[in-house]
Design a protein around this motif. Structure first.
Motif, PDB file in Angstrom:
ATOM      1  N   ALA A  26       0.815  -1.218   0.000  1.00  0.00           N
ATOM      2  CA  ALA A  26       0.000   0.000   0.000  1.00  0.00           C
ATOM      3  C   ALA A  26       0.846   1.264   0.000  1.00  0.00           C
ATOM      4  N   TRP A  27       2.152   1.160  -0.281  1.00  0.00           N
ATOM      5  CA  TRP A  27       2.995   2.344  -0.158  1.00  0.00           C
ATOM      6  C   TRP A  27       2.555   3.473  -1.091  1.00  0.00           C
ATOM      7  N   GLY A  28       1.879   3.124  -2.183  1.00  0.00           N
ATOM      8  CA  GLY A  28       1.417   4.178  -3.083  1.00  0.00           C
ATOM      9  C   GLY A  28       0.542   5.203  -2.400  1.00  0.00           C
ATOM     10  N   VAL A  29      -0.250   4.783  -1.409  1.00  0.00           N
ATOM     11  CA  VAL A  29      -1.123   5.724  -0.719  1.00  0.00           C
ATOM     12  C   VAL A  29      -0.340   6.548   0.305  1.00  0.00           C
ATOM     13  N   PHE A  30       0.815   6.062   0.752  1.00  0.00           N
ATOM     14  CA  PHE A  30       1.659   6.806   1.681  1.00  0.00           C
ATOM     15  C   PHE A  30       2.567   7.811   0.967  1.00  0.00           C
ATOM     16  N   GLN A  31       2.990   7.476  -0.258  1.00  0.00           N
ATOM     17  CA  GLN A  31       4.097   8.208  -0.869  1.00  0.00           C
ATOM     18  C   GLN A  31       3.832   9.701  -1.032  1.00  0.00           C
ATOM     19  N   LYS A  32       2.689  10.067  -1.577  1.00  0.00           N
ATOM     20  CA  LYS A  32       2.415  11.491  -1.828  1.00  0.00           C
ATOM     21  C   LYS A  32       2.324  12.295  -0.526  1.00  0.00           C
ATOM     22  N   PRO A  33       1.561  11.854   0.491  1.00  0.00           N
ATOM     23  CA  PRO A  33       1.536  12.629   1.743  1.00  0.00           C
ATOM     24  C   PRO A  33       2.878  12.653   2.459  1.00  0.00           C
ATOM     25  N   VAL A  34       3.665  11.586   2.371  1.00  0.00           N
ATOM     26  CA  VAL A  34       4.994  11.601   2.976  1.00  0.00           C
ATOM     27  C   VAL A  34       5.876  12.639   2.284  1.00  0.00           C
ATOM     28  N   MET A  35       5.841  12.690   0.965  1.00  0.00           N
ATOM     29  CA  MET A  35       6.617  13.692   0.233  1.00  0.00           C
ATOM     30  C   MET A  35       6.180  15.100   0.622  1.00  0.00           C
ATOM     31  N   ALA A  36       4.864  15.316   0.744  1.00  0.00           N
ATOM     32  CA  ALA A  36       4.349  16.656   1.026  1.00  0.00           C
ATOM     33  C   ALA A  36       4.672  17.113   2.446  1.00  0.00           C
ATOM     34  N   GLN A  37       4.442  16.265   3.442  1.00  0.00           N
ATOM     35  CA  GLN A  37       4.559  16.702   4.822  1.00  0.00           C
ATOM     36  C   GLN A  37       5.968  16.565   5.391  1.00  0.00           C
ATOM     37  N   GLY A  39       8.679  16.827   3.250  1.00  0.00           N
ATOM     38  CA  GLY A  39       9.558  17.548   2.340  1.00  0.00           C
ATOM     39  C   GLY A  39      10.526  16.653   1.592  1.00  0.00           C
ATOM     40  N   PHE A  40      10.125  15.413   1.299  1.00  0.00           N
ATOM     41  CA  PHE A  40      11.007  14.475   0.616  1.00  0.00           C
ATOM     42  C   PHE A  40      10.839  14.584  -0.895  1.00  0.00           C
ATOM     43  N   GLY A  96      12.221  17.123   6.282  1.00  0.00           N
ATOM     44  CA  GLY A  96      13.439  17.197   5.479  1.00  0.00           C
ATOM     45  C   GLY A  96      14.543  16.259   5.910  1.00  0.00           C
ATOM     46  N   ASN A  97      14.367  15.516   6.991  1.00  0.00           N
ATOM     47  CA  ASN A  97      15.420  14.625   7.480  1.00  0.00           C
ATOM     48  C   ASN A  97      15.132  13.191   7.028  1.00  0.00           C
ATOM     49  N   ALA A  98      15.450  12.917   5.771  1.00  0.00           N
ATOM     50  CA  ALA A  98      15.150  11.602   5.203  1.00  0.00           C
ATOM     51  C   ALA A  98      15.953  10.500   5.879  1.00  0.00           C
ATOM     52  N   ALA A  99      17.223  10.774   6.192  1.00  0.00           N
ATOM     53  CA  ALA A  99      18.072   9.752   6.807  1.00  0.00           C
ATOM     54  C   ALA A  99      17.486   9.299   8.142  1.00  0.00           C
ATOM     55  N   LEU A 100      16.995  10.251   8.934  1.00  0.00           N
ATOM     56  CA  LEU A 100      16.404   9.887  10.220  1.00  0.00           C
ATOM     57  C   LEU A 100      15.114   9.108  10.020  1.00  0.00           C
ATOM     58  N   PHE A 101      14.345   9.456   8.990  1.00  0.00           N
ATOM     59  CA  PHE A 101      13.109   8.724   8.687  1.00  0.00           C
ATOM     60  C   PHE A 101      13.428   7.269   8.351  1.00  0.00           C
TER      61      PHE A 101
END
Length: 384
Positions: A26-37, A39-40, A96-101
């Motif tokens: 189901a990652w497709g439903v996560f990807q857009k909001p994760v990018m938006a909120q 900053g990825f 903006g902290n992708a590594a920590l995510f």
């Protein structure tokens, strides 16, 4: 003393756990909001997905050790803590902290899901040794439905309060539901026959050509779905589906995944594992070709076909493994086979970053053909 010829509570507990471990589907439903909120970039969001799937493959091997040494309940409780804790931790990662995510969420969630999978699947097979495929399918069908669950959850909770609140709420649900399911898991009492039942341990298994072929086949099954699932909303929109209809790609794919996980393992009990796996890889190759050209609503049908065969094959594989290598070390042996998922995830991530969409379709079809060849070369293991 519980009966050894079946235990519906184990299947119910396994299904409850599996419902919350299907985030990759189901990652497709996560990807857009994760990018938006958060900053990825697109690449960072897709890398998070790839690390999660790779963590699942590596975690299956570790979780298999834990399950075989300490039992399914112990492994599943650790898996619950990692999965639920990772999801709750994701809510606190700074923007903006992708590594920590990756560190806080992707790795623990992937490894935690993997601790749960061998615990559930090996336990179910031990309770239903005469119907291993069926038992695996029943326990795993909820993982197929998890795509629909996560779509509704993210659209509902995330759409109203944001993806951070969604991650925190998911973590709480995972801790409660998976924790309760984990407490029910237990292996059946071993009979005198089973105590002397032959089976290869992981060291012996790793030296066999059958292991290498199975792991390669698992890896080669992944690109047909993982090359596209993180961006299925975007692909659907580009192929003529209205934006409001795009989420149906995951819901329909989830239903097809559940059907594959239920039907194909049960059929493999009757027809044999290899004939069903042949059908899986032929279906992935044919589905990849159809998916390359499908437009509008036909795209959803093609994607559903791919998820049906991909998930069905994943559900047949554990029984195929125990047929080859025995039940004595089922947890850790399945874990090492699942390392193929890590390889498939890495291959899919590289392909998604380096190749245009048209070339990805060709790669998916070629990988499926390669997986078919690998399965065809697997022979019975002597003295297993």
């Amino acid at each position: 003393m519980p009966k050894q010829n079946g235990n519906p509570k184990i299947l119910a507990a396994g299904a409850a756990v599996q419902l919350l471990t299907g985030i990759p589907a189901a990652w497709g439903v996560f990807q857009k909001p994760v990018m938006a909120q958060y900053g990825f970039s697109r690449g960072q969001a897709m890398l998070s997905f790839a690390i999660l799937v790779a963590g699942y493959g590596i975690g299956c091997a570790i979780g298999g050790f834990v399950q075989d040494q300490h039992g399914p309940r112990y492994a599943a409780l650790w898996g619950t803590a990692l999965l639920g804790g990772g999801s709750m931790g994701a809510a606190l990662v700074p923007q903006g902290n992708a590594a920590l995510f990756f560190l806080v969420y992707s790795i623990p969630a992937g490894v935690g899901s993997a601790f749960l999978a061998p615990a559930v699947l090996a336990c179910a097979q031990k309770w239903y040794q005469d119907k291993k495929g069926w038992a695996t399918g029943v326990a795993g069908v909820a993982m197929g439905l998890s795509g629909a669950f996560f779509t509704l959850f993210v659209k509902g909770v995330g759409g109203r309060w944001g993806i951070r609140v969604c991650f925190a709420a998911l973590g709480a649900v995972m801790l409660v539901v998976c924790g309760a399911g984990a407490l029910i898991l237990e292996n059946p009492p071993a009979t005198a026959k089973e105590k002397t039942q032959p089976g290869l341990d992981y060291r012996q298994m790793l030296r066999t050509p059958q292991y290498k072929l199975c792991a390669a086949a698992v890896a080669l099954s992944a690109p047909a779905v993982l090359l596209f699932s993180p961006e299925i909303f975007k692909i659907a929109a580009e192929r003529g589906l209205p934006e409001s209809a795009a989420p149906y790609s995951i819901v329909l794919g989830s239903a097809a995944s559940a059907a594959g996980r239920m039907l194909l393992p049960a059929v493999s009990d009757k027809l044999g594992r290899k004939p069903v796996l042949y059908a899986v890889y032929i279906g992935l190759a044919a589905g990849s070709a159809w998916f390359a050209f499908a437009e509008a609503w036909w795209l959803l049908a093609a994607y559903a076909l791919l998820t049906f065969f991909y998930s069905g094959g994943a559900a047949v594989q554990p029984s195929f493994n125990t047929d080859l290598f025995g039940l004595a070390h089922a947890g850790v042996n399945y874990g090492f086979i699942a390392l193929g998922m890590s390889g498939g995830s890495i291959l899919s991530y590289i392909g998604a970053q380096a190749l245009p969409l048209a070339a990805r379709h060709w790669l998916a079809g070629a990988c499926a053909a390669g997986g078919l060849v690998c399965v065809s070369l697997v022979k019975p293991v002597e003295n297993s």
